[in-house]
Write a protein that holds these residues in place. Structure first.
Motif, short mmCIF file in Angstrom:
data_model
loop_
_atom_site.label_atom_id
_atom_site.label_comp_id
_atom_site.label_asym_id
_atom_site.label_seq_id
_atom_site.Cartn_x
_atom_site.Cartn_y
_atom_site.Cartn_z
N GLN A 44 0.69 -1.19 -0.02
CA GLN A 44 -0.11 -0.08 0.09
C GLN A 44 0.83 1.40 0.02
OE1 GLN A 44 -3.30 -0.08 0.12
NE2 GLN A 44 -2.95 -2.14 -0.44
N SER A 45 0.30 2.27 -0.11
CA SER A 45 1.11 3.56 -0.52
C SER A 45 1.54 3.96 1.07
CB SER A 45 0.08 4.69 -0.81
OG SER A 45 -1.11 5.07 0.05
N LEU A 46 1.24 3.55 2.14
CA LEU A 46 1.45 3.81 3.67
C LEU A 46 1.05 2.61 4.52
CD1 LEU A 46 2.53 6.39 5.17
CD2 LEU A 46 0.34 6.79 5.79
N CYS A 47 2.22 2.32 5.11
CA CYS A 47 2.28 0.96 6.18
C CYS A 47 2.92 1.32 7.36
CB CYS A 47 2.97 -0.30 5.30
SG CYS A 47 2.14 -0.63 3.74
N LEU A 48 2.34 0.49 8.15
CA LEU A 48 2.95 0.98 9.67
C LEU A 48 3.70 -0.60 9.79
CD1 LEU A 48 3.25 1.75 12.53
CD2 LEU A 48 1.10 0.46 13.00
N PHE A 49 5.23 -0.39 10.16
CA PHE A 49 5.91 -1.51 10.29
C PHE A 49 6.32 -1.63 12.05
CE2 PHE A 49 6.56 -0.85 5.97
CZ PHE A 49 6.52 -1.99 5.36
N VAL A 50 6.05 -2.57 12.48
CA VAL A 50 6.79 -2.57 13.80
C VAL A 50 7.27 -4.10 13.91
CG1 VAL A 50 5.94 -3.17 16.24
CG2 VAL A 50 4.66 -1.48 14.83
N GLY A 51 8.56 -4.20 14.07
CA GLY A 51 9.34 -5.37 13.65
C GLY A 51 8.98 -5.88 12.51
N GLU A 52 8.35 -7.07 12.24
CA GLU A 52 8.19 -8.03 11.06
C GLU A 52 6.72 -7.59 10.61
OE1 GLU A 52 9.49 -12.05 11.27
OE2 GLU A 52 11.38 -11.39 11.22
N VAL A 53 6.00 -7.08 11.37
CA VAL A 53 4.67 -6.75 11.23
C VAL A 53 4.42 -5.80 10.56
CG1 VAL A 53 2.10 -6.35 12.13
CG2 VAL A 53 3.86 -7.78 13.41
N GLU A 54 3.60 -5.90 9.26
CA GLU A 54 3.18 -4.75 8.31
C GLU A 54 1.88 -4.55 8.14
OE1 GLU A 54 3.33 -4.05 3.60
OE2 GLU A 54 4.56 -5.67 4.31
N VAL A 55 1.26 -3.43 8.64
CA VAL A 55 0.04 -3.14 8.75
C VAL A 55 -0.25 -1.82 7.77
CG1 VAL A 55 -2.17 -2.33 10.00
CG2 VAL A 55 -0.36 -3.69 11.22
N PRO A 56 -1.11 -2.33 6.52
CA PRO A 56 -1.40 -1.19 5.79
C PRO A 56 -2.50 -0.33 6.15
CG PRO A 56 -1.61 -3.36 4.58
CD PRO A 56 -1.21 -3.57 5.98
N LEU A 57 -2.36 1.12 5.91
CA LEU A 57 -3.09 1.82 6.28
C LEU A 57 -4.01 2.65 5.13
CD1 LEU A 57 -0.97 4.08 8.76
CD2 LEU A 57 -2.62 2.43 9.42
N PRO A 58 -5.14 3.25 5.48
CA PRO A 58 -6.01 3.71 4.42
C PRO A 58 -5.19 4.58 3.57
CG PRO A 58 -7.22 3.34 6.26
CD PRO A 58 -5.79 3.19 6.89
N GLY A 59 -5.67 4.79 2.24
CA GLY A 59 -4.77 5.90 1.19
C GLY A 59 -5.06 7.13 1.60
N GLU A 60 -6.17 7.41 2.50
CA GLU A 60 -6.40 8.94 2.77
C GLU A 60 -5.59 9.57 3.93
OE1 GLU A 60 -8.57 6.73 2.86
OE2 GLU A 60 -10.33 7.23 1.85
N VAL A 61 -4.78 8.42 4.67
CA VAL A 61 -3.69 8.84 5.62
C VAL A 61 -2.29 9.25 4.99
CG1 VAL A 61 -2.10 8.11 7.42
CG2 VAL A 61 -4.49 7.24 7.41
N LYS A 62 -1.98 10.68 5.22
CA LYS A 62 -1.07 11.23 4.68
C LYS A 62 0.29 11.10 5.58
CE LYS A 62 -3.84 14.31 2.03
NZ LYS A 62 -4.20 15.76 1.35
N ALA A 63 -0.13 10.90 6.78
CA ALA A 63 1.17 10.96 7.65
C ALA A 63 1.03 9.99 8.80
CB ALA A 63 1.75 12.32 8.15
N ILE A 64 1.98 9.48 9.48
CA ILE A 64 1.83 8.43 10.50
C ILE A 64 2.52 9.63 11.55
CG2 ILE A 64 2.48 6.38 11.74
CD1 ILE A 64 2.49 4.98 9.18
N GLY A 65 1.74 9.75 12.62
CA GLY A 65 2.20 10.56 13.65
C GLY A 65 3.26 9.85 14.69
N LEU A 66 4.39 10.58 15.35
CA LEU A 66 5.21 10.05 16.10
C LEU A 66 4.72 10.29 17.39
CD1 LEU A 66 8.38 10.97 14.10
CD2 LEU A 66 7.19 8.40 14.10
#
Length: 366
Positions: A243-265
């Motif tokens: 996907q255009s934007l994914c969340l990675f934690v270790g080996e886990v990849e979680v695709p996020l909806p396309g409307e999300v433009k940024a992942i907050g820290l």
């Protein structure tokens, strides 16, 4: 056989039967006896399971105007006429196990329809007009070739059970989260990579089945403590669909909806201006049902205006609407109530928060 059929229909006319059973009659054409003269004006339920019908007559509604239930399971029907929309009283329509490739838009005129079953056909899409079925309670489109569901499906405000197992769905429209009467959602054996952030936020939704979606790595934490089927998810050794934007934690990849433009820290202190503006507009109009209608669309790009009408999701900590940025937090399956049920599953719960503060203070166990 023809004589027996004729006698059955003649008796139904004479005795003004409300139910007529023509199952297993090896019919390849709709019986003309049903359509002669004034037809069967009093007939309410017609059962024609396991025949060889290929189409329906155009004057069906004219000759059988009081039909409430039409059961056509297991025929060879490849198309249904536009006149199907004239069956004003129809409440239940079963076209499962046929050869349908297209559903005509006129199905949206069946305003009394409560149960629609289209499983085991060859449908590649559903008409947007299906959203006009405001009384619809059950929709079964399992075992078709669907790659998406119509966004307008969220207008079926009475929908309680939605089943779309064994299709080719990759994503679900986030508008489904607006179905506040939905009690059971079954999307097993598809190609899902992510679920809408708000899925499960409604208290009515109690049963969610997404088994055998091998690319599905995470479940929204609103589904925590719901009845969930998720075995076989996240188990494929193949490369996930990117996907255009994914969340990675270790080996886990979680695709996020396309409307999300940024992942907050967690270190972020200020939410982007675009997100703040959207939240402010949403808060201004959420208590005024006509507010968004008064807002000139030219003030926002269409994509943002549509997003304003249906937020991407709501914070799992404080319920603040979110539009272009999320703060995700993963909770491994072993820490949840499902750990003892799906021990070999790699699916995780994902919480989506609106700020770093909510992210730090959110606890799935609370």
């Amino acid at each position: 056989m023809a004589t027996e059929l004729h006698e059955t229909i003649s008796m139904a006319k004479q005795e003004r039967h409300k139910n007529l059973f023509l199952n297993y009659r090896n019919l390849n054409k709709f019986p003309v006896e049903l359509l002669k003269d004034e037809g069967l004006q009093f007939l309410e339920r017609l059962y024609m399971k396991r025949n060889s019908l290929t189409t329906l007559p155009d004057n069906l509604a004219q000759k059988l105007p009081n039909l409430i239930e039409l059961y056509l399971h297991s025929n060879n029907i490849a198309m249904i006429p536009e006149a199907i929309g004239n069956l004003a009283r129809l409440q239940s329509l079963d076209l499962s196990d046929n050869a349908l490739q297209v559903i005509c838009p006129e199905i949206g005129r069946l305003r009394s329809l409560r149960h629609l079953r289209l499983a085991n056909n060859q449908l590649r899409s559903l008409p947007p007009e299906i959203g006009e079925l405001r009384e619809l309670e059950t929709l079964d489109v399992s075992t078709n070739l669907l790659m998406s569901l119509p966004e307008r499906l969220h207008q079926c405000l009475s929908l309680q059970c939605l089943t779309a197992d064994r299709n080719r769905l990759q994503l679900l429209p986030r508008q489904l989260c607006q179905l506040h009467s939905l009690n059971e959602l079954s999307m097993a054996a598809n190609c899902l990579t992510a679920l809408p952030l708000d899925l499960g936020r409604s208290r009515e939704l109690q049963f969610v089945f997404v088994d055998n979606n091998v690319h599905l790595k995470g479940l929204p934490s609103y589904l925590y403590n719901k009845v969930i089927g998720c075995s076989g998810c996240g188990m494929s050794p193949q490369q996930s669909i990117r996907q255009s934007l994914c969340l990675f934690v270790g080996e886990v990849e979680v695709p996020l909806p396309g409307e999300v433009k940024a992942i907050g820290l967690e270190s972020d202190r200020v939410v982007p201006l675009e997100e703040l503006a959207m939240r402010t507009l949403h808060c201004s109009y959420q208590n005024n049902p006509n507010g968004l209608k008064l807002l000139p669309p030219i003030m926002l790009p269409k994509s943002l205006f549509d997003l304003l009408l249906c937020p991407l999701g709501h914070c799992h900590r404080c319920s603040q609407a979110m539009f272009t940025i999320v703060y995700p937090k993963l909770f491994p399956l072993r820490e949840t109530a499902l750990a003892g049920v799906h021990r070999r599953n790699t699916v995780n719960f994902v919480a989506y928060c609106c700020s770093s503060h909510c992210l730090r203070t959110f606890d799935l166990q609370g």
